[in-house]
Design a protein around this motif. Sequence first.
Motif, PDB file in Angstrom:
ATOM      1  N   SER A  51       0.823  -1.208   0.000  1.00 23.13           N
ATOM      2  CA  SER A  51       0.000   0.000   0.000  1.00 23.13           C
ATOM      3  C   SER A  51       0.860   1.262   0.000  1.00 23.13           C
ATOM      4  O   SER A  51       0.557   2.233  -0.696  1.00 23.13           O
ATOM      5  N   VAL A  52       1.942   1.252   0.792  1.00 23.58           N
ATOM      6  CA  VAL A  52       2.836   2.405   0.825  1.00 23.58           C
ATOM      7  C   VAL A  52       3.495   2.612  -0.535  1.00 23.58           C
ATOM      8  O   VAL A  52       3.634   3.739  -1.026  1.00 23.58           O
ATOM      9  N   ALA A  53       3.897   1.500  -1.181  1.00 24.38           N
ATOM     10  CA  ALA A  53       4.523   1.595  -2.502  1.00 24.38           C
ATOM     11  C   ALA A  53       3.550   2.155  -3.533  1.00 24.38           C
ATOM     12  O   ALA A  53       3.934   2.952  -4.406  1.00 24.38           O
ATOM     13  N   MET A  54       2.283   1.758  -3.453  1.00 22.97           N
ATOM     14  CA  MET A  54       1.286   2.289  -4.386  1.00 22.97           C
ATOM     15  C   MET A  54       1.107   3.794  -4.190  1.00 22.97           C
ATOM     16  O   MET A  54       0.990   4.548  -5.171  1.00 22.97           O
ATOM     17  N   ALA A  55       1.122   4.249  -2.950  1.00 22.58           N
ATOM     18  CA  ALA A  55       1.009   5.682  -2.696  1.00 22.58           C
ATOM     19  C   ALA A  55       2.204   6.437  -3.262  1.00 22.58           C
ATOM     20  O   ALA A  55       2.054   7.517  -3.858  1.00 22.58           O
ATOM     21  N   VAL A  56       3.418   5.881  -3.106  1.00 19.44           N
ATOM     22  CA  VAL A  56       4.612   6.524  -3.663  1.00 19.44           C
ATOM     23  C   VAL A  56       4.520   6.573  -5.175  1.00 19.44           C
ATOM     24  O   VAL A  56       4.869   7.587  -5.809  1.00 19.44           O
ATOM     25  N   GLN A  57       4.039   5.492  -5.787  1.00 15.65           N
ATOM     26  CA  GLN A  57       3.914   5.452  -7.246  1.00 15.65           C
ATOM     27  C   GLN A  57       2.972   6.542  -7.748  1.00 15.65           C
ATOM     28  O   GLN A  57       3.229   7.186  -8.777  1.00 15.65           O
ATOM     29  N   ARG A  58       1.894   6.787  -7.009  1.00 18.96           N
ATOM     30  CA  ARG A  58       0.945   7.825  -7.425  1.00 18.96           C
ATOM     31  C   ARG A  58       1.514   9.225  -7.205  1.00 18.96           C
ATOM     32  O   ARG A  58       1.236  10.136  -7.979  1.00 18.96           O
ATOM     33  N   ALA A  89       3.008  18.854  -1.820  1.00 18.96           N
ATOM     34  CA  ALA A  89       1.607  18.474  -1.735  1.00 18.96           C
ATOM     35  C   ALA A  89       1.394  17.605  -0.514  1.00 18.96           C
ATOM     36  O   ALA A  89       2.319  16.961  -0.013  1.00 18.96           O
ATOM     37  N   TYR A  90       0.141  17.612  -0.015  1.00 18.78           N
ATOM     38  CA  TYR A  90      -0.312  16.639   0.963  1.00 18.78           C
ATOM     39  C   TYR A  90      -1.177  15.625   0.223  1.00 18.78           C
ATOM     40  O   TYR A  90      -1.980  15.982  -0.649  1.00 18.78           O
ATOM     41  N   ALA A  91      -1.016  14.362   0.579  1.00 18.86           N
ATOM     42  CA  ALA A  91      -1.801  13.306  -0.048  1.00 18.86           C
ATOM     43  C   ALA A  91      -2.241  12.314   1.007  1.00 18.86           C
ATOM     44  O   ALA A  91      -1.563  12.119   2.028  1.00 18.86           O
ATOM     45  N   ASP A  92      -3.395  11.670   0.767  1.00 19.17           N
ATOM     46  CA  ASP A  92      -3.821  10.641   1.705  1.00 19.17           C
ATOM     47  C   ASP A  92      -2.927   9.412   1.538  1.00 19.17           C
ATOM     48  O   ASP A  92      -2.048   9.365   0.674  1.00 19.17           O
ATOM     49  N   GLN A  93      -3.167   8.403   2.344  1.00 20.04           N
ATOM     50  CA  GLN A  93      -2.267   7.254   2.352  1.00 20.04           C
ATOM     51  C   GLN A  93      -2.447   6.337   1.150  1.00 20.04           C
ATOM     52  O   GLN A  93      -1.670   5.396   0.970  1.00 20.04           O
ATOM     53  N   ALA A  94      -3.424   6.653   0.328  1.00 18.77           N
ATOM     54  CA  ALA A  94      -3.555   5.952  -0.949  1.00 18.77           C
ATOM     55  C   ALA A  94      -2.817   6.683  -2.066  1.00 18.77           C
ATOM     56  O   ALA A  94      -2.739   6.178  -3.188  1.00 18.77           O
ATOM     57  N   GLY A  95      -2.288   7.872  -1.752  1.00 12.64           N
ATOM     58  CA  GLY A  95      -1.532   8.629  -2.739  1.00 12.64           C
ATOM     59  C   GLY A  95      -2.335   9.680  -3.473  1.00 12.64           C
ATOM     60  O   GLY A  95      -1.816  10.329  -4.389  1.00 12.64           O
ATOM     61  N   HIS A  96      -3.601   9.905  -3.079  1.00 15.27           N
ATOM     62  CA  HIS A  96      -4.425  10.917  -3.742  1.00 15.27           C
ATOM     63  C   HIS A  96      -4.172  12.283  -3.101  1.00 15.27           C
ATOM     64  O   HIS A  96      -4.308  12.450  -1.885  1.00 15.27           O
ATOM     65  N   VAL A  97      -3.844  13.256  -3.930  1.00 13.68           N
ATOM     66  CA  VAL A  97      -3.491  14.593  -3.444  1.00 13.68           C
ATOM     67  C   VAL A  97      -4.730  15.293  -2.886  1.00 13.68           C
ATOM     68  O   VAL A  97      -5.781  15.339  -3.535  1.00 13.68           O
TER      69      VAL A  97
END
Length: 354
Positions: A51-58, A89-97
Amino acid sequence: MKWLDLLHRWTGGVIGLVLALLGLTGCLLVWKAAWIMVPGKSMPLIRDPASVAMAVQRLLPQPRGGASVVFADNGFALNQLRLPGGAGAYADQAGHVVDRWSSQWERPELWLFDFHHHLFTGDVGETMIGVAGLCGLFFVVTGAILWWRTRRTFKWRLLPKRLSRPAIVMHHRDLGIVVAPLLLLSTVTGAAMVFRPFAMIVVAPFGSPTKALAALRPGKVHGGALAANPPWQAMLTTATRHFPDAVPRILSLPRKPGDPITLRMRRADEWLPNGRTTLSFDAATGQLLSSTDAMAMPRAARVYNMLYPLHAGRVGGVAWKLLMTASGLALTLLGSLAVWSFWFRRPRRPRNAR
Protein backbone atom coordinates in the motif's frame (compact mmCIF):
# COMPACT_ATOMS: atom_id res chain seq x y z
CA MET A 1 29.48 41.96 38.51
CA LYS A 2 28.82 45.40 37.04
CA TRP A 3 30.40 44.41 33.72
CA LEU A 4 28.43 41.15 33.69
CA ASP A 5 25.20 43.07 34.19
CA LEU A 6 26.13 45.52 31.43
CA LEU A 7 26.97 42.71 29.00
CA HIS A 8 23.75 40.88 29.84
CA ARG A 9 21.61 43.98 29.22
CA TRP A 10 23.30 45.10 26.01
CA THR A 11 23.34 41.64 24.44
CA GLY A 12 19.68 41.20 25.37
CA GLY A 13 18.80 44.57 23.88
CA VAL A 14 20.42 43.60 20.58
CA ILE A 15 19.28 39.99 20.15
CA GLY A 16 16.24 39.82 22.44
CA LEU A 17 13.74 40.35 19.60
CA VAL A 18 15.19 37.43 17.61
CA LEU A 19 14.85 35.17 20.64
CA ALA A 20 11.30 36.40 21.21
CA LEU A 21 10.31 35.54 17.63
CA LEU A 22 11.99 32.14 17.87
CA GLY A 23 10.04 31.43 21.05
CA LEU A 24 6.73 32.42 19.46
CA THR A 25 7.24 30.45 16.23
CA GLY A 26 8.49 27.50 18.26
CA CYS A 27 5.22 27.45 20.24
CA LEU A 28 3.22 27.41 17.02
CA LEU A 29 5.31 24.62 15.50
CA VAL A 30 4.97 22.41 18.59
CA TRP A 31 1.21 22.25 17.91
CA LYS A 32 1.25 22.42 14.11
CA ALA A 33 -0.34 18.98 13.66
CA ALA A 34 -3.38 20.30 15.56
CA TRP A 35 -3.90 23.51 13.57
CA ILE A 36 -3.05 22.36 10.03
CA MET A 37 -6.45 22.17 8.37
CA VAL A 38 -6.39 19.52 5.62
CA PRO A 39 -8.82 16.63 5.14
CA GLY A 40 -7.76 13.13 6.12
CA LYS A 41 -5.11 13.98 8.72
CA SER A 42 -6.79 11.79 11.37
CA MET A 43 -7.25 8.59 9.36
CA PRO A 44 -5.88 5.22 10.62
CA LEU A 45 -2.30 4.50 9.56
CA ILE A 46 -1.46 2.04 6.77
CA ARG A 47 1.93 0.35 7.05
CA ASP A 48 2.07 -2.61 4.65
CA PRO A 49 4.75 -2.21 1.92
CA ALA A 50 2.38 -2.81 -0.99
CA SER A 51 0.00 0.00 0.00
CA VAL A 52 2.84 2.41 0.83
CA ALA A 53 4.52 1.59 -2.50
CA MET A 54 1.29 2.29 -4.39
CA ALA A 55 1.01 5.68 -2.70
CA VAL A 56 4.61 6.52 -3.66
CA GLN A 57 3.91 5.45 -7.25
CA ARG A 58 0.94 7.83 -7.42
CA LEU A 59 2.86 10.69 -5.87
CA LEU A 60 5.94 10.15 -8.05
CA PRO A 61 4.67 8.86 -11.41
CA GLN A 62 7.75 10.45 -12.98
CA PRO A 63 10.49 10.47 -10.32
CA ARG A 64 12.44 13.73 -10.13
CA GLY A 65 15.85 14.20 -8.57
CA GLY A 66 15.71 15.96 -5.22
CA ALA A 67 12.08 15.02 -4.51
CA SER A 68 11.12 13.26 -1.27
CA VAL A 69 8.08 11.82 0.47
CA VAL A 70 7.48 12.19 4.21
CA PHE A 71 5.15 9.38 5.21
CA ALA A 72 2.07 9.63 7.41
CA ASP A 73 2.59 9.26 11.13
CA ASN A 74 0.69 9.36 14.42
CA GLY A 75 -1.13 12.67 14.78
CA PHE A 76 -0.85 13.56 11.09
CA ALA A 77 -1.95 10.73 8.82
CA LEU A 78 -1.08 12.37 5.49
CA ASN A 79 1.91 11.87 3.23
CA GLN A 80 3.83 15.00 2.29
CA LEU A 81 5.49 15.36 -1.10
CA ARG A 82 8.45 17.73 -1.18
CA LEU A 83 9.68 19.02 -4.53
CA PRO A 84 12.68 21.23 -5.37
CA GLY A 85 11.97 24.95 -5.16
CA GLY A 86 9.56 24.74 -2.23
CA ALA A 87 6.67 23.11 -4.08
CA GLY A 88 4.87 20.14 -2.63
CA ALA A 89 1.61 18.47 -1.73
CA TYR A 90 -0.31 16.64 0.96
CA ALA A 91 -1.80 13.31 -0.05
CA ASP A 92 -3.82 10.64 1.70
CA GLN A 93 -2.27 7.25 2.35
CA ALA A 94 -3.55 5.95 -0.95
CA GLY A 95 -1.53 8.63 -2.74
CA HIS A 96 -4.42 10.92 -3.74
CA VAL A 97 -3.49 14.59 -3.44
CA VAL A 98 -5.68 16.62 -1.06
CA ASP A 99 -3.75 19.89 -1.24
CA ARG A 100 -0.95 21.21 -3.44
CA TRP A 101 1.30 24.28 -3.35
CA SER A 102 3.95 25.79 -5.62
CA SER A 103 5.76 27.78 -2.92
CA GLN A 104 6.29 27.54 0.82
CA TRP A 105 4.51 30.90 1.21
CA GLU A 106 1.21 29.15 0.46
CA ARG A 107 1.47 27.02 3.62
CA PRO A 108 1.94 28.74 7.01
CA GLU A 109 3.54 25.70 8.64
CA LEU A 110 6.25 25.69 5.96
CA TRP A 111 7.30 29.33 6.17
CA LEU A 112 7.06 29.26 9.97
CA PHE A 113 9.43 26.29 9.95
CA ASP A 114 11.78 28.09 7.54
CA PHE A 115 11.82 31.18 9.75
CA HIS A 116 12.38 29.23 12.95
CA HIS A 117 15.25 27.25 11.45
CA HIS A 118 16.77 29.60 8.86
CA LEU A 119 15.29 33.13 9.29
CA PHE A 120 14.35 32.90 5.60
CA THR A 121 18.06 33.16 4.66
CA GLY A 122 19.25 29.56 4.30
CA ASP A 123 22.57 28.55 5.82
CA VAL A 124 23.38 32.10 6.94
CA GLY A 125 20.14 32.29 8.87
CA GLU A 126 20.74 28.87 10.40
CA THR A 127 24.09 30.09 11.71
CA MET A 128 22.39 33.17 13.15
CA ILE A 129 19.86 30.90 14.87
CA GLY A 130 22.72 28.93 16.41
CA VAL A 131 24.38 32.13 17.64
CA ALA A 132 21.05 33.24 19.12
CA GLY A 133 20.81 29.89 20.93
CA LEU A 134 24.28 30.36 22.41
CA CYS A 135 23.33 33.88 23.47
CA GLY A 136 20.22 32.44 25.12
CA LEU A 137 22.42 30.03 27.04
CA PHE A 138 24.59 32.97 28.10
CA PHE A 139 21.49 34.84 29.31
CA VAL A 140 20.33 31.89 31.42
CA VAL A 141 23.70 31.48 33.12
CA THR A 142 24.44 35.16 33.68
CA GLY A 143 20.83 35.89 34.64
CA ALA A 144 20.98 33.24 37.38
CA ILE A 145 24.22 34.77 38.68
CA LEU A 146 22.76 38.27 38.69
CA TRP A 147 19.50 37.12 40.29
CA TRP A 148 21.33 35.59 43.25
CA ARG A 149 22.21 39.04 44.60
CA THR A 150 18.54 40.05 44.79
CA ARG A 151 17.00 36.68 45.63
CA ARG A 152 15.43 38.02 48.85
CA THR A 153 13.16 40.34 46.83
CA PHE A 154 11.78 37.53 44.63
CA LYS A 155 8.09 37.79 43.75
CA TRP A 156 6.23 35.51 41.36
CA ARG A 157 4.46 37.40 38.58
CA LEU A 158 3.36 36.12 35.19
CA LEU A 159 3.29 39.70 33.84
CA PRO A 160 5.02 42.89 35.03
CA LYS A 161 3.02 45.05 37.42
CA ARG A 162 3.31 47.97 35.02
CA LEU A 163 5.25 48.81 31.83
CA SER A 164 7.78 50.98 33.60
CA ARG A 165 11.44 50.05 33.34
CA PRO A 166 11.89 49.10 37.04
CA ALA A 167 8.78 46.88 36.98
CA ILE A 168 9.90 45.16 33.76
CA VAL A 169 13.40 44.58 35.15
CA MET A 170 12.01 43.00 38.32
CA HIS A 171 9.60 40.84 36.35
CA HIS A 172 12.35 39.82 33.92
CA ARG A 173 14.65 38.82 36.76
CA ASP A 174 12.09 36.78 38.71
CA LEU A 175 10.29 35.10 35.78
CA GLY A 176 13.65 34.29 34.24
CA ILE A 177 14.83 32.31 37.25
CA VAL A 178 11.55 30.34 37.35
CA VAL A 179 11.76 29.22 33.71
CA ALA A 180 15.57 28.95 33.64
CA PRO A 181 15.60 25.11 33.46
CA LEU A 182 13.24 25.10 30.47
CA LEU A 183 15.15 27.89 28.73
CA LEU A 184 18.40 26.07 29.38
CA LEU A 185 17.05 22.95 27.68
CA SER A 186 15.62 24.90 24.72
CA THR A 187 18.78 26.95 24.09
CA VAL A 188 21.23 24.07 24.52
CA THR A 189 19.32 21.69 22.24
CA GLY A 190 18.69 24.43 19.67
CA ALA A 191 22.33 25.51 19.47
CA ALA A 192 23.54 21.90 19.45
CA MET A 193 21.45 21.09 16.38
CA VAL A 194 23.15 23.91 14.48
CA PHE A 195 26.75 23.63 15.67
CA ARG A 196 28.11 20.08 15.65
CA PRO A 197 31.21 20.98 17.74
CA PHE A 198 28.94 22.35 20.47
CA ALA A 199 26.74 19.26 20.18
CA MET A 200 29.74 17.03 20.71
CA ILE A 201 30.54 18.94 23.91
CA VAL A 202 26.97 18.32 25.08
CA VAL A 203 27.09 14.55 24.38
CA ALA A 204 30.70 14.05 25.51
CA PRO A 205 29.66 12.79 28.99
CA PHE A 206 27.87 9.88 27.28
CA GLY A 207 30.73 8.65 25.07
CA SER A 208 33.39 9.48 22.55
CA PRO A 209 32.49 12.51 20.37
CA THR A 210 34.75 11.15 17.62
CA LYS A 211 32.83 7.89 17.45
CA ALA A 212 29.54 9.78 17.58
CA LEU A 213 30.52 11.98 14.64
CA ALA A 214 31.63 8.94 12.64
CA ALA A 215 28.31 7.20 13.31
CA LEU A 216 26.25 10.26 12.35
CA ARG A 217 28.20 10.89 9.16
CA PRO A 218 26.34 9.36 6.17
CA GLY A 219 28.19 6.62 4.34
CA LYS A 220 29.23 7.19 0.75
CA VAL A 221 27.68 4.75 -1.69
CA HIS A 222 27.15 5.05 -5.42
CA GLY A 223 24.72 3.51 -7.85
CA GLY A 224 23.25 4.00 -11.28
CA ALA A 225 21.04 6.70 -12.75
CA LEU A 226 17.51 7.11 -11.40
CA ALA A 227 15.18 4.63 -13.08
CA ALA A 228 11.95 5.75 -14.71
CA ASN A 229 9.98 3.29 -12.57
CA PRO A 230 11.93 2.28 -9.43
CA PRO A 231 10.80 -0.93 -7.65
CA TRP A 232 9.25 0.83 -4.66
CA GLN A 233 7.53 -2.25 -3.23
CA ALA A 234 10.68 -4.36 -3.39
CA MET A 235 12.68 -1.66 -1.61
CA LEU A 236 10.07 -1.20 1.12
CA THR A 237 9.77 -4.96 1.59
CA THR A 238 13.55 -5.25 1.93
CA ALA A 239 13.56 -2.45 4.49
CA THR A 240 10.80 -4.11 6.53
CA ARG A 241 12.65 -7.42 6.43
CA HIS A 242 15.83 -5.79 7.78
CA PHE A 243 14.02 -3.79 10.49
CA PRO A 244 10.68 -5.46 11.29
CA ASP A 245 9.89 -3.05 14.15
CA ALA A 246 10.57 0.08 12.09
CA VAL A 247 8.18 2.29 10.11
CA PRO A 248 9.14 4.19 6.94
CA ARG A 249 9.47 7.93 7.47
CA ILE A 250 11.24 9.69 4.57
CA LEU A 251 11.95 8.42 1.07
CA SER A 252 14.46 10.69 -0.70
CA LEU A 253 15.38 10.57 -4.37
CA PRO A 254 18.96 11.28 -5.46
CA ARG A 255 19.96 14.88 -6.08
CA LYS A 256 22.55 14.02 -8.70
CA PRO A 257 23.39 10.98 -10.86
CA GLY A 258 25.11 8.24 -8.92
CA ASP A 259 23.52 9.12 -5.58
CA PRO A 260 21.32 6.42 -4.02
CA ILE A 261 17.68 6.43 -3.07
CA THR A 262 17.60 6.72 0.73
CA LEU A 263 14.88 5.54 3.08
CA ARG A 264 14.83 6.77 6.66
CA MET A 265 12.95 4.63 9.15
CA ARG A 266 12.10 4.97 12.81
CA ARG A 267 12.56 1.95 15.01
CA ALA A 268 10.27 1.34 17.98
CA ASP A 269 12.74 2.67 20.56
CA GLU A 270 13.82 5.78 18.63
CA TRP A 271 12.72 9.20 19.87
CA LEU A 272 13.56 11.06 16.66
CA PRO A 273 10.24 11.51 14.77
CA ASN A 274 11.77 10.70 11.38
CA GLY A 275 14.25 8.18 12.76
CA ARG A 276 17.92 7.79 11.99
CA THR A 277 17.79 4.20 10.76
CA THR A 278 18.76 4.59 7.11
CA LEU A 279 18.86 2.32 4.07
CA SER A 280 20.46 3.23 0.74
CA PHE A 281 19.26 1.65 -2.53
CA ASP A 282 20.67 1.71 -6.03
CA ALA A 283 18.56 4.29 -7.90
CA ALA A 284 18.70 2.19 -11.08
CA THR A 285 17.94 -1.30 -9.77
CA GLY A 286 16.55 -0.86 -6.26
CA GLN A 287 19.25 -3.13 -4.84
CA LEU A 288 20.18 -2.50 -1.19
CA LEU A 289 23.62 -0.88 -0.98
CA SER A 290 23.96 -0.15 2.75
CA SER A 291 21.98 0.15 5.98
CA THR A 292 22.51 1.91 9.31
CA ASP A 293 20.76 0.87 12.51
CA ALA A 294 20.21 3.92 14.74
CA MET A 295 19.86 1.75 17.83
CA ALA A 296 23.31 0.22 17.21
CA MET A 297 25.02 3.63 17.17
CA PRO A 298 27.33 4.62 20.05
CA ARG A 299 25.50 6.00 23.07
CA ALA A 300 26.72 9.57 22.44
CA ALA A 301 25.24 9.45 18.93
CA ARG A 302 21.94 8.12 20.29
CA VAL A 303 21.85 11.00 22.81
CA TYR A 304 22.45 13.45 19.96
CA ASN A 305 19.44 11.96 18.16
CA MET A 306 17.33 12.79 21.21
CA LEU A 307 18.07 16.53 21.07
CA TYR A 308 15.52 17.40 18.37
CA PRO A 309 12.53 15.55 19.89
CA LEU A 310 13.29 17.17 23.25
CA HIS A 311 13.55 20.61 21.64
CA ALA A 312 10.44 20.27 19.48
CA GLY A 313 8.16 18.55 22.01
CA ARG A 314 8.04 15.38 19.94
CA VAL A 315 8.43 13.04 22.89
CA GLY A 316 6.63 12.78 26.22
CA GLY A 317 3.12 13.40 24.91
CA VAL A 318 0.97 16.42 25.70
CA ALA A 319 2.76 17.12 29.00
CA TRP A 320 6.09 17.72 27.28
CA LYS A 321 4.42 19.82 24.58
CA LEU A 322 2.99 22.03 27.31
CA LEU A 323 6.40 22.43 28.93
CA MET A 324 7.99 23.42 25.60
CA THR A 325 5.10 25.80 24.97
CA ALA A 326 5.72 27.41 28.36
CA SER A 327 9.40 27.73 27.47
CA GLY A 328 8.60 29.39 24.14
CA LEU A 329 6.05 31.79 25.61
CA ALA A 330 8.42 32.75 28.41
CA LEU A 331 11.19 33.40 25.88
CA THR A 332 8.79 35.54 23.84
CA LEU A 333 7.77 37.56 26.89
CA LEU A 334 11.27 37.98 28.29
CA GLY A 335 12.85 38.84 24.94
CA SER A 336 10.23 41.35 23.79
CA LEU A 337 10.01 43.16 27.13
CA ALA A 338 13.79 43.25 27.42
CA VAL A 339 14.05 45.01 24.06
CA TRP A 340 11.19 47.38 24.97
CA SER A 341 12.68 48.40 28.30
CA PHE A 342 16.22 48.69 26.91
CA TRP A 343 15.47 50.87 23.88
CA PHE A 344 12.29 52.73 24.83
CA ARG A 345 12.30 52.91 28.61
CA ARG A 346 15.92 53.75 29.34
CA PRO A 347 16.38 56.31 32.15
CA ARG A 348 17.14 59.80 30.94
CA ARG A 349 20.52 61.19 31.76
CA PRO A 350 20.31 64.19 34.12
CA ARG A 351 21.44 67.51 32.70
CA ASN A 352 24.73 68.74 34.04
CA ALA A 353 24.17 71.52 36.56
CA ARG A 354 26.18 74.67 36.26
